[in-house]
Scaffold this active site. Structure first.
Site, PDB file in Angstrom:
ATOM      1  N   HIS A  46       1.110  -1.182  -0.075  1.00 23.09           N
ATOM      2  CA  HIS A  46       0.047  -0.077  -0.187  1.00 23.09           C
ATOM      3  C   HIS A  46       0.878   1.007  -0.018  1.00 23.09           C
ATOM      4  CE1 HIS A  46      -2.858   2.211   0.519  1.00 23.09           C
ATOM      5  NE2 HIS A  46      -2.573   3.229   1.927  1.00 23.09           N
ATOM      6  N   GLU A  68      -2.941  -5.705  -3.784  1.00 20.97           N
ATOM      7  CA  GLU A  68      -3.366  -5.151  -2.771  1.00 20.97           C
ATOM      8  C   GLU A  68      -4.729  -5.991  -2.657  1.00 20.97           C
ATOM      9  OE1 GLU A  68      -2.235  -0.859  -1.451  1.00 20.97           O
ATOM     10  OE2 GLU A  68      -4.325  -1.080  -2.022  1.00 20.97           O
ATOM     11  N   ASN A 396      26.274 -21.193  -7.934  1.00 20.44           N
ATOM     12  CA  ASN A 396      26.715 -22.557  -8.268  1.00 20.44           C
ATOM     13  C   ASN A 396      26.119 -23.573  -7.218  1.00 20.44           C
ATOM     14  OD1 ASN A 396      28.985 -23.144  -9.600  1.00 20.44           O
ATOM     15  ND2 ASN A 396      30.226 -23.621  -7.791  1.00 20.44           N
TER      16      ASN A 396
END
Length: 659
Positions: A46, A68, A396
């Site tokens: 928000h 939202e 990796n």
């Protein structure tokens, strides 16, 4: 209004909110019953939406608005937080990060988010029609009593229903402005939802307020309608009961007190208080300014040492007193400056859980990332640089280290692999260890690859230890992977990781056990500036030992020194520790005959060692200067410093002496 002056703050805060959304989403995914995480995500989303709308970044605001809606539906139990919902939210965060990154690089922050928006809308479409009107307000006896008393004093009580526009992005801010108007006209008695819920935007687009005032309905309505994005205002007189039980019980004084409380509460809106508090507590400072401040202070520390030296030579009490005071003040100043630059490594670590989650899904592996010591602090300049090397090592480990679930089960392991990222302080350094319980490094495979590529010859290969073989993977262009993958290949070798870390004054080592996992250990300097050190004398030369590595100093008689496999050792508080003669190590000309040993006990993690010197000089704040490119890789020397009398002392790296 020129928004460019706020752009830097917007970018920084947007990154913080996106990180918070990422973190909370990860936690919520593990425990979807705890809606507290959703509320936290909602708040960050928000705030981001409001900031983006204010700054004019419409795509950002639109996407966060749709997020939202989904989050609101989840926390109201209107939709379940299943995988599709979480994936859509994670995708949205990825898109938001791309947009913020674009803005930080001077772009316009635009991105085609139509498909993503449609996906979020489709999720919310499962939600039952939301109630858009605020629930009606309840008049309990307490409120009725209060209204009765105010009516007797000639005031009117109104129930005011305020409807905001559906497109309003800053509902809490508009509600605050409406409350501000109402408080100037009278006293707010109650609201539905509560003031707290309104501040947190826990309402659709309308809310109800009970106001006691002497103003007319028309004037009130006109004042409220002047607030932007208010769609409509309905005002009705509140029906007041003539007699209530509370009326009989509550005295005039109590009523006055209650009125005072209820009136004062809305006028001190927590939204406003919070904003004022946050404005007063912190400011953002460009790191370049801190660098300039640090450089100037380093010069001041060198001059301070010189002044202290002169003061000792002149032996003037007034000068001594002044220098002592200046030393104390500059010491405090130094602590403040250094602390300003220290940042927890969690600012780097925080993005890894999300990354490992995505990589695990892409590769079809099950991996748990454990983070230890995220609150370990490191200088900001170092923090900025270690992110990419760590990302590379982590990718990796995910790609090459951890095996597929079937392979792990076949080898008697848990199908879920574990990667452990651990940060800790040791001496004047910070260590970051990356461990995995995967397949480990195949020594023969690495050797063969190194021979094939001509990195080493056959004769050398026979003499290499396991550790030296493992370090061959840092050679430029070296890879044992059969196929270059998108995850860890990317055409960049581990040599880039090693070069980056060494450019920061650090080092990286590898340890591995085939079939059981690998560990990459990165050693980084805590700070590249000022440290406390013990100055020691060896013949005509002086050296500095970082105080953070020292446990204590001791005088050891020759008869206390023992020999184990040719190594001098002593019994230090019940533990046998090795002795290292620094004069022998640094080949310092020996012109001093010793009838005893002056020993500095130093530590590295759990390990300790004793360093033999000629004598101790004393503790001093020193400015750590790099030896530069002319003297690279000097063993066990981390830099040099300029002393008060202008002489140069080398700084000993105790961590390099303890294996």
């Amino acid at each position: 209004m020129d928004m460019n002056q706020y752009l830097e703050v917007f970018i920084e805060e947007s990154k913080e909110h996106l990180q918070n959304v990422n973190d909370q989403l990860m936690r919520f995914e593990k425990n979807t019953d705890d809606l507290g995480y959703v509320n936290e995500i909602f708040r960050s989303a928000h705030t981001l939406k409001g900031m983006s709308a204010t700054m004019g970044f419409d795509d950002l605001a639109q996407l966060t608005h749709k997020m939202e809606n989904v989050l609101d539906a989840v926390r109201n139990h209107q939709i379940d937080a299943h995988t599709e919902v979480l994936d859509a939210l994670f995708e949205s965060v990825d898109a938001l990060e791309i947009m913020v990154q674009s803005i930080s690089e001077g772009g316009d922050g635009q991105l085609d988010v139509k498909l993503l928006v449609q996906k979020l809308q489709r999720i919310v479409a499962e939600e039952p029609a939301a109630e858009h009107a605020a629930s009606s307000i309840e008049y309990d006896e307490f409120v009725q009593t209060l209204l009765s008393q105010t009516a007797g004093q000639g005031f009117n009580a109104f129930e005011i229903t305020v409807q905001l526009e559906r497109t309003c992005l800053l509902k809490a801010a508009r509600a605050y402005m409406v409350f501000d108007v109402l408080e100037q006209a009278g006293d707010v008695i109650k609201s539905a939802p509560t003031v707290q819920d309104i501040e947190q935007e826990k309402f659709e687009s309308s809310f109800i307020v009970i106001l006691v005032t002497s103003e007319s309905q028309e004037k009130l309505k006109a004042s409220i309608m002047e607030v932007s994005e208010v769609e409509s205002v309905k005002i009705a007189a509140v029906p007041i009961k003539k007699e209530t039980k509370m009326q009989e019980l509550v005295s005039q004084e109590e009523a006055a007190a209650i009125q005072e409380v209820t009136v004062s509460a809305p006028s001190k809106s927590p939204v406003e208080e919070k904003r004022q508090l946050s404005n007063n507590k912190t400011i953002r400072v460009n790191i370049d300014r801190l660098d300039s401040l640090m450089n100037l202070f380093e010069e001041l520390v060198i001059d301070r040492g010189r002044l202290e030296q002169i003061s000792k030579e002149l032996n003037n009490s007034e000068l001594d007193e002044t220098v002592e005071r200046m030393s104390r003040i500059s010491g405090d100043l130094q602590t403040i400056i250094l602390n300003m630059r220290m940042v927890p490594v969690e600012t780097v670590f925080n993005r890894f859980p999300r990354m490992v989650r995505q990589l695990s899904k892409d590769l079809g592996k099950q991996i748990e990332l454990q983070i230890v010591g995220a609150d370990t602090e490191l200088d900001r300049t170092v923090i900025d640089e270690i992110g990419d090397p760590l990302v590379h090592l982590l990718r990796n480990a995910v790609d090459h280290g951890i095996e597929m679930p079937q392979a792990r089960l076949k080898n008697g392991k848990n199908e879920k692999g574990t990667i452990r990222l651990k940060a800790y302080h040791s001496g004047n350094h910070v260590f970051i260890d990356l461990e995995d319980d995967g397949a480990g490094i195949n020594r023969e495979k690495v050797l063969q690859k190194a021979l094939d590529r001509g990195i080493i010859d056959g004769k050398t290969a026979e003499t290499l230890t396991d550790k030296q073989v493992y370090e061959l993977i840092f050679a430029s262009g070296f890879s044992t992977a059969e196929q270059i993958s998108d995850v860890s290949g990317r055409g960049v070798g581990l040599d880039v990781v090693k070069n980056t870390i060494e450019s920061l004054g650090g080092s990286v080592t590898i340890d591995s056990n085939e079939g059981y996992g690998s560990r990459f250990s990165i050693q980084l300097p805590l700070t590249l500036s000022i440290i406390s050190a013990l100055l020691v004398q060896m013949s005509e030369e002086r050296y500095a030992l970082p105080l953070s590595s020292i446990i204590e100093t001791a005088i050891v008689q020759p008869k206390e020194v023992m020999h184990v496999h040719g190594q001098k050792v002593i019994d230090f508080r019940g533990a046998i520790i090795p002795l290292i003669d620094l004069k022998e190590l640094f080949t310092v000309p020996n012109s001093v005959q010793r009838d005893h040993y002056s020993v500095v006990i130093v530590k590295k993690g759990e390990k300790t060692a004793g360093l033999i010197v000629d004598s101790f000089i004393g503790q001093q704040e020193i400015v750590l200067k790099s030896l530069g490119h002319y003297l690279p890789g000097v063993f066990a020397i981390s830099g040099a410093t300029i002393l008060g009398d202008g002489q140069v002392a080398l700084i000993i790296d105790c961590n390099a002496l303890i294996k």
